[in-house]
Design an enzyme around this catalytic site. Sequence first.
Site, PDB file in Angstrom:
ATOM      1  CE1 TYR A 169      -3.544   2.609   0.452  1.00 32.90           C
ATOM      2  CE2 TYR A 169      -2.363   3.337   2.241  1.00 32.90           C
ATOM      3  CZ  TYR A 169      -3.395   3.450   1.380  1.00 32.90           C
ATOM      4  OH  TYR A 169      -4.121   4.499   1.343  1.00 32.90           O
ATOM      5  CE  LYS A 173      -3.540   5.569  -1.616  1.00 31.70           C
ATOM      6  NZ  LYS A 173      -4.343   6.541  -2.588  1.00 31.70           N
TER       7      LYS A 173
END
Length: 271
Positions: A169, A173
Amino acid sequence: MSIFNASRLLGKTVLITGASAGIGAATAILFAKAGCNLILLARRADQLEKVAEAASAAHKSAAAQQGGQIAIVQLDVTDRAQVSALWSKVPQGLRNVDILVNNAGGAHGIDRVGDIQDKDIDTMFATNVLGLISLTQLLIKDFKARNAGHVINIGSIAGREPYVGGSVYCATKAAVHAFTSSLLREVVDTPIRVTEIQPGMVETEFSIIRYRGDKSAADKVYDGLQPLTAEDIAEEIAWAAARPPHVNIAEVFVLPANQASAMQISRGGSK
């Protein structure tokens, strides 16, 4: 002097991905209150209908003098064919988009490297990175042709600071941050604006999805503090969009008062 001149948004057309819940839904409703037209994209058609109804009611309650058209499109941003065919599903009068809000995304699991499921890796990169890029590629061509437009990407504190259990994750990002920063530089000789909103802890469906539907585990993430809400982030998005045309808010890093970094959190109070 008003710090939020909503009149600058009146009649603008806003396209929002991941608009069926959370930040996307709250953003749709707030832009509706400002008199914007909306194109709402998400995979869950039934939820999109509910958000469209709420946005329509918000527009009427605000007594805006123009705008208020709403189109909903069931669309999976990870499917390039669906993205390419988007305009065939949008009314002609709404195809000149002024603001793109790339909100679709999410985290799946908290596994450490070596134990991460391939399907979770694929889903996070396909949604958080490739889907965002696909929508931006589609819209930026029109923005350049019209010499106007605003791309607002939803990043995360995870793109600034990696943490244990968030390797994939955080990587997605970080990619969003790099892509957004590059785009900002590519359009510097145009009036096109590029913004990244980087929230810390926001209480939405995010943690429920991350913990695979375990609400009790998700609730513990926010135990002992007051996290941000979807409405808080929607305000930051709308505020950035409502700046004067010559003002570009490149980044907004927003945290709850009791969060200083990804892992530095005070849980001394109560929600």
